[in-house]
Design a protein around this motif. Structure first.
Motif, PDB file in Angstrom:
ATOM      1  N   CYS A  38       0.532  -1.288  -0.218  1.00  7.03           N
ATOM      2  CA  CYS A  38       0.058  -0.066  -0.385  1.00  7.03           C
ATOM      3  C   CYS A  38       0.699   1.308   0.025  1.00  7.03           C
ATOM      4  O   CYS A  38       0.478   2.193  -0.763  1.00  7.03           O
ATOM      5  N   GLN A  39       1.814   1.055   0.706  1.00  5.78           N
ATOM      6  CA  GLN A  39       2.643   2.657   0.669  1.00  5.78           C
ATOM      7  C   GLN A  39       4.441   2.703  -0.007  1.00  5.78           C
ATOM      8  O   GLN A  39       4.509   3.422  -0.056  1.00  5.78           O
ATOM      9  N   LYS A  40       3.960   1.246  -0.687  1.00  2.00           N
ATOM     10  CA  LYS A  40       6.164   1.413  -1.503  1.00  2.00           C
ATOM     11  C   LYS A  40       5.884   1.417  -2.838  1.00  2.00           C
ATOM     12  O   LYS A  40       6.035   2.002  -4.192  1.00  2.00           O
ATOM     13  N   TRP A  41       4.585   0.243  -3.024  1.00  2.00           N
ATOM     14  CA  TRP A  41       4.375  -0.155  -4.527  1.00  2.00           C
ATOM     15  C   TRP A  41       3.465   0.030  -5.739  1.00  2.00           C
ATOM     16  O   TRP A  41       4.147  -0.204  -6.679  1.00  2.00           O
ATOM     17  N   ILE A  42       2.633   0.357  -5.234  1.00  6.83           N
ATOM     18  CA  ILE A  42       1.217   0.906  -6.024  1.00  6.83           C
ATOM     19  C   ILE A  42       1.450   2.259  -7.037  1.00  6.83           C
ATOM     20  O   ILE A  42       1.914   2.585  -6.128  1.00  6.83           O
ATOM     21  N   VAL A  43       1.587   2.136  -8.008  1.00  6.10           N
ATOM     22  CA  VAL A  43       1.566   2.883  -8.892  1.00  6.10           C
ATOM     23  C   VAL A  43       0.897   3.673  -9.177  1.00  6.10           C
ATOM     24  O   VAL A  43       0.696   4.919  -9.223  1.00  6.10           O
TER      25      VAL A  43
END
Length: 196
Positions: free
Chosen positions: A155-160
Motif C-alpha cells: 500500500c505504501q511503496k509499490w502501488i503506482v
C-alpha cells in the motif's frame, strides 16, 4: 474446445500479466466503500481497507472474473480494481513467497514448510486458469496473498496507480451473454508471460 495459439502457455505454471516498462497489472475486487477510498487516495488506506487481514492479488483478469463472478457474486466484490504495481515491488513480493501447498513446496519436510509459511508475509498459490466461459484450462495462474509488512509495503511503496475496471468487466460479460464472443475477447487485456 481450447484454442492453442502463440499465447498459450507451454508450462503448467507461468506468470502471465498485462504489463508495461513501468508496471505490472494486478486485480482485486472490493466493496464500493473500499474501492472509492482506494481510487481517491491512489492506494489502500485504513479504514476502510484492513491492514491486518490477508489480501490477495491476481495478475489474471479472467481468474479475477471467476473469483468475483464478473462483479456480481458478492456486494463486497462488486468493484473490480486494476492495481498497477512497480516491477521492483512485484519481484520483492515473489522473492518472499512461500507456496501454499506442501506438495508443491521445495522443503525438506512438512514441519519445515509449516514453519516457513507461518513466518512468511507472502503466500503463493497456483490455481487453474479460466477461459472467458469460466472453464478450467490445463495450466495454472498465480495468486498471491499478502499480510503484515507485505501489506504495508504494497500500500505504501509499490502501488503506482489504481483504475476501476468494473465497467469493462460488465461490458465483456454483457457481450458474452449476448453470444458476441469475438467482441468480448477483443476487450480482454493482453496478458503475456512475465519473466522473473
Amino acid at each position: 474446445m481450447i484454442q492453442i495459439n502463440e499465447n498459450t502457455p507451454v508450462a503448467e505454471r507461468e506468470i502471465r500479466a498485462f504489463y508495461t516498462n513501468d508496471f505490472i497489472r494486478l486485480y482485486q475486487a472490493y466493496s464500493d466503500t473500499i474501492a472509492d477510498s482506494a481510487l481517491s487516495h491512489g492506494t489502500f488506506v485504513s479504514p476502510p481497507f484492513s491492514m491486518t487481514r490477508m489480501t490477495w492479488i491476481k495478475p489474471s483478469f479472467l481468474w479475477m472474473m471467476y473469483r468475483c463472478g464478473w462483479g456480481k457474486k458478492d456486494p463486497n466484490q462488486q468493484r473490480v480494481l486494476a492495481i498497477d504495481l512497480s516491477h521492483d515491488g512485484f519481484k520483492q513480493i515473489l522473492s518472499q513467497g512461500i507456496l501454499s501447498s506442501h506438495h508443491n513446496a521445495v522443503c525438506e519436510d512438512q514441519t519445515e514448510w509449516k514453519s516457513k509459511i507461518a513466518a512468511s508475509d507472502v503466500v503463493i498459490q497456483w490455481d487453474p486458469e479460466r477461459d472467458i466461459h469460466m472453464n478450467k484450462l490445463p495450466w495454472r495462474t498465480i495468486q498471491i496473498g499478502l499480510r503484515n509488512e507485505a501489506v504495508a509495503d504494497y500500500c505504501q511503496k509499490w502501488i503506482v496507480n489504481i483504475t476501476d475496471v468494473t465497467a469493462r468487466a460488465t461490458e465483456i460479460h454483457t457481450l458474452m451473454n449476448a453470444g458476441k464472443i469475438d467482441e468480448a475477447l477483443r476487450l480482454l487485456p493482453e496478458e503475456k508471460i512475465y519473466s522473473v
